[in-house]
Motif scaffolding. Structure first.
Motif, PDB file in Angstrom:
ATOM      1  N   LEU A 363       0.858  -1.177   0.000  1.00 28.55           N
ATOM      2  CA  LEU A 363       0.000   0.000   0.000  1.00 28.55           C
ATOM      3  C   LEU A 363       0.902   1.237   0.000  1.00 28.55           C
ATOM      4  O   LEU A 363       1.823   1.339   0.812  1.00 28.55           O
ATOM      5  N   PHE A 364       0.646   2.152  -0.932  1.00 26.93           N
ATOM      6  CA  PHE A 364       1.406   3.392  -1.020  1.00 26.93           C
ATOM      7  C   PHE A 364       0.470   4.585  -0.877  1.00 26.93           C
ATOM      8  O   PHE A 364      -0.715   4.488  -1.181  1.00 26.93           O
ATOM      9  N   ARG A 365       1.040   5.706  -0.419  1.00 22.92           N
ATOM     10  CA  ARG A 365       0.325   6.977  -0.475  1.00 22.92           C
ATOM     11  C   ARG A 365       1.131   7.916  -1.366  1.00 22.92           C
ATOM     12  O   ARG A 365       2.365   7.987  -1.246  1.00 22.92           O
ATOM     13  N   VAL A 366       0.443   8.616  -2.238  1.00 23.43           N
ATOM     14  CA  VAL A 366       1.126   9.538  -3.149  1.00 23.43           C
ATOM     15  C   VAL A 366       1.637  10.747  -2.358  1.00 23.43           C
ATOM     16  O   VAL A 366       0.907  11.328  -1.549  1.00 23.43           O
ATOM     17  N   LYS A 367       2.879  11.099  -2.606  1.00 23.24           N
ATOM     18  CA  LYS A 367       3.524  12.186  -1.875  1.00 23.24           C
ATOM     19  C   LYS A 367       2.935  13.547  -2.251  1.00 23.24           C
ATOM     20  O   LYS A 367       2.449  13.744  -3.369  1.00 23.24           O
ATOM     21  N   ALA A 368       3.033  14.483  -1.313  1.00 20.56           N
ATOM     22  CA  ALA A 368       2.735  15.883  -1.613  1.00 20.56           C
ATOM     23  C   ALA A 368       3.912  16.476  -2.386  1.00 20.56           C
ATOM     24  O   ALA A 368       5.042  15.976  -2.274  1.00 20.56           O
ATOM     25  N   PRO A 369       3.667  17.530  -3.181  1.00 26.29           N
ATOM     26  CA  PRO A 369       4.757  18.098  -3.982  1.00 26.29           C
ATOM     27  C   PRO A 369       6.013  18.416  -3.165  1.00 26.29           C
ATOM     28  O   PRO A 369       7.131  18.169  -3.619  1.00 26.29           O
ATOM     29  N   GLY A 370       5.836  18.920  -1.946  1.00 24.13           N
ATOM     30  CA  GLY A 370       6.984  19.301  -1.114  1.00 24.13           C
ATOM     31  C   GLY A 370       7.802  18.129  -0.605  1.00 24.13           C
ATOM     32  O   GLY A 370       8.954  18.301  -0.187  1.00 24.13           O
ATOM     33  N   GLN A 371       7.209  16.914  -0.624  1.00 20.60           N
ATOM     34  CA  GLN A 371       7.932  15.716  -0.159  1.00 20.60           C
ATOM     35  C   GLN A 371       8.789  15.090  -1.248  1.00 20.60           C
ATOM     36  O   GLN A 371       9.699  14.325  -0.956  1.00 20.60           O
ATOM     37  N   SER A 372       8.469  15.376  -2.494  1.00 20.90           N
ATOM     38  CA  SER A 372       9.101  14.685  -3.620  1.00 20.90           C
ATOM     39  C   SER A 372      10.469  15.281  -3.938  1.00 20.90           C
ATOM     40  O   SER A 372      10.624  16.497  -4.011  1.00 20.90           O
ATOM     41  N   LYS A 373      11.450  14.383  -4.138  1.00 20.47           N
ATOM     42  CA  LYS A 373      12.815  14.829  -4.426  1.00 20.47           C
ATOM     43  C   LYS A 373      13.159  14.732  -5.908  1.00 20.47           C
ATOM     44  O   LYS A 373      14.298  14.983  -6.293  1.00 20.47           O
ATOM     45  N   GLY A 374      12.207  14.335  -6.754  1.00 19.65           N
ATOM     46  CA  GLY A 374      12.512  14.212  -8.177  1.00 19.65           C
ATOM     47  C   GLY A 374      11.300  13.766  -8.973  1.00 19.65           C
ATOM     48  O   GLY A 374      10.250  13.421  -8.412  1.00 19.65           O
ATOM     49  N   THR A 375      11.457  13.726 -10.291  1.00 13.51           N
ATOM     50  CA  THR A 375      10.362  13.449 -11.219  1.00 13.51           C
ATOM     51  C   THR A 375       9.607  12.168 -10.895  1.00 13.51           C
ATOM     52  O   THR A 375       8.387  12.112 -11.005  1.00 13.51           O
ATOM     53  N   TRP A 376      10.345  11.107 -10.516  1.00 12.12           N
ATOM     54  CA  TRP A 376       9.715   9.801 -10.291  1.00 12.12           C
ATOM     55  C   TRP A 376       9.574   9.460  -8.806  1.00 12.12           C
ATOM     56  O   TRP A 376       9.194   8.344  -8.462  1.00 12.12           O
ATOM     57  N   ASP A 377       9.873  10.422  -7.921  1.00 16.57           N
ATOM     58  CA  ASP A 377       9.754  10.193  -6.478  1.00 16.57           C
ATOM     59  C   ASP A 377       8.318  10.495  -6.066  1.00 16.57           C
ATOM     60  O   ASP A 377       7.985  11.598  -5.657  1.00 16.57           O
ATOM     61  N   LEU A 378       7.452   9.494  -6.221  1.00 18.52           N
ATOM     62  CA  LEU A 378       6.003   9.725  -6.153  1.00 18.52           C
ATOM     63  C   LEU A 378       5.309   9.059  -4.964  1.00 18.52           C
ATOM     64  O   LEU A 378       4.250   9.528  -4.533  1.00 18.52           O
TER      65      LEU A 378
END
Length: 405
Positions: A363-378
């Motif tokens: 189970l995954f939760r999609v990250k908020a924009p501020g949590q993501s470190k790159g294009t595919w860090d989702l």
């Protein structure tokens, strides 16, 4: 090179005890990747699946003894007649021994009958239909990656466990949506949750606002989206406009994949819960496979389905090497069920007697924009369902290959 890559490749080489090419039709082992190369499933499978198959062949060593391994590609355009014509031509005159990928359940179900008739092999990695290990199971195909039950089981059980105890479904009004809502609804109830209501929308609806308003007004803690593709992305964009996730309701996507989230963007997708059996950034092994994939596919990270093609093709090659030839599809599939699976994408697993490949679902939760470190860090991982619990019980699918007590 990654140490597990080297170890797996060495294990593959040890299987290749130099069989004579006479045991291989035409002196070559030929694998056909059949999928949608330019339409709605092209990003999640498409050309990337061909790359994944080639990585499996490369990791295996490129040949079995002195027999070369070739990959051919076909575009079924999501049309069953086109898909079956390509497959028939491949099997009858093209010297193809195994067909992999096959997004689109109607094509996959029809193809399973064809490979059984010809005693060839299908490794079905990108179709969700539970019928492939149920009433349409066969000694000539295996079903890799995921299915509708495992998606619903992982998302439903884990979200209820974490407090999402009441659900309202927004469902695409056709067979897939109905099946998904039914599976997920039962799993939510089995986990101790309740279903407070549902609403159905026509396929390919651009305006889902009225359905979202009903879901919002239901007071359910979770809105379950039993839809896919553009219906899912439209629902999410409009849910973001309504501020649904910000107001405390959770959204669970029941058939959502990496490329859907990538095209949707994190500002609309943030906070959604979804399940997949593979994510490129899960561990060192998945990152090693993703690095090899990205180097060959324009920097893109692999989807679960592309990882499934890699994993399924690699295991097929191990079985062919162990059998010592490519002529008897049933013997190869039997060997695939006998040998344990092990690869960079899914780790260790196995194939059940009904053809179902077993591995954990996450189970995954999609990250908020501020949590993501790159294009595919989702994604961030929120839960895990072990393989022996993630898929429909062996006696629950109606497969004729399962021994009856």
């Amino acid at each position: 090179m990654h140490h597990r890559w080297i170890a797996l490749a060495a294990g593959c080489l040890s299987l290749m005890a130099g069989p004579a090419s006479a045991e291989f039709t035409g002196g070559v082992l030929r694998i056909g990747v059949l999928n949608d190369q330019s339409g709605i499933y092209a990003d999640m499978a498409g050309p990337g699946s061909v790359v994944a198959a080639k990585i499996a062949v490369e990791q295996f060593g490129g040949k079995i003894g002195n027999v070369p391994i070739e990959i051919v590609t076909g575009d079924h355009q999501n049309k069953p007649d086109v898909g079956l014509n390509i497959a028939r031509q491949w099997l009858d005159v093209g010297g193809v021994d195994m067909i992999a990928d096959i997004p689109n359940s109607s094509i996959a179900l029809a193809l399973s009958g064809l490979v059984k008739e010809k005693n060839k092999v299908a490794v079905i990695t990108t179709s969700n239909s539970n019928r492939l290990t149920g009433d349409s199971c066969s000694p000539n195909h295996v079903h890799w990656t995921l299915d509708n039950y495992s998606l619903a089981k992982s998302t439903g059980t884990e979200v209820v466990k974490s407090g999402g105890t009441s659900w309202f479904f927004i469902t695409a009004d056709y067979a897939f949506g109905h099946d998904m809502e039914r599976e997920a609804g039962q799993i939510v109830k089995d986990a101790g949750g309740t279903v407070v209501g549902s609403v159905r929308h026509p396929l390919s609806t651009s305006d889902l606002s009225s359905f979202l308003v009903q879901a919002q007004g239901s007071g359910a803690k979770v809105i379950g989206l039993a839809n896919a593709g553009s219906d899912f992305t439209n629902a999410m964009k409009q849910a973001a406009e309504f501020g649904i996730t910000q107001s405390g309701q959770r959204i669970a996507g029941l058939a959502v994949y990496l490329t859907d989230v990538r095209s949707l963007g994190l500002s609309s997708g943030q906070g959604i819960y979804l399940s997949e059996p593979f994510y490129w950034d899960l561990n060192d092994d998945t990152r090693a496979f993703a690095k090899a994939f990205g180097e060959r596919h324009g920097g893109a990270m692999p989807t679960s389905f592309q990882a499934g093609v890699y994993s399924g093709v690699l295991h097929y090659l191990k079985a062919v090497a162990a059998v010592g030839g490519d002529a008897d599809g049933r013997a190869i599939v039997a060997k695939m069920k006998e040998l344990p699976t092990d690869d960079l994408a899914f780790g260790k697993g196995y194939v059940r007697v009904d053809g179902r490949k077993i591995h954990p679902m996450y189970l995954f939760r999609v990250k908020a924009p501020g949590q993501s470190k790159g294009t595919w860090d989702l994604y961030e991982k929120k839960g895990e369902t072990p393989g022996d619990q993630a898929f429909k019980p062996l006696n629950g699918g109606g497969c004729s290959l399962v021994p009856q007590n």
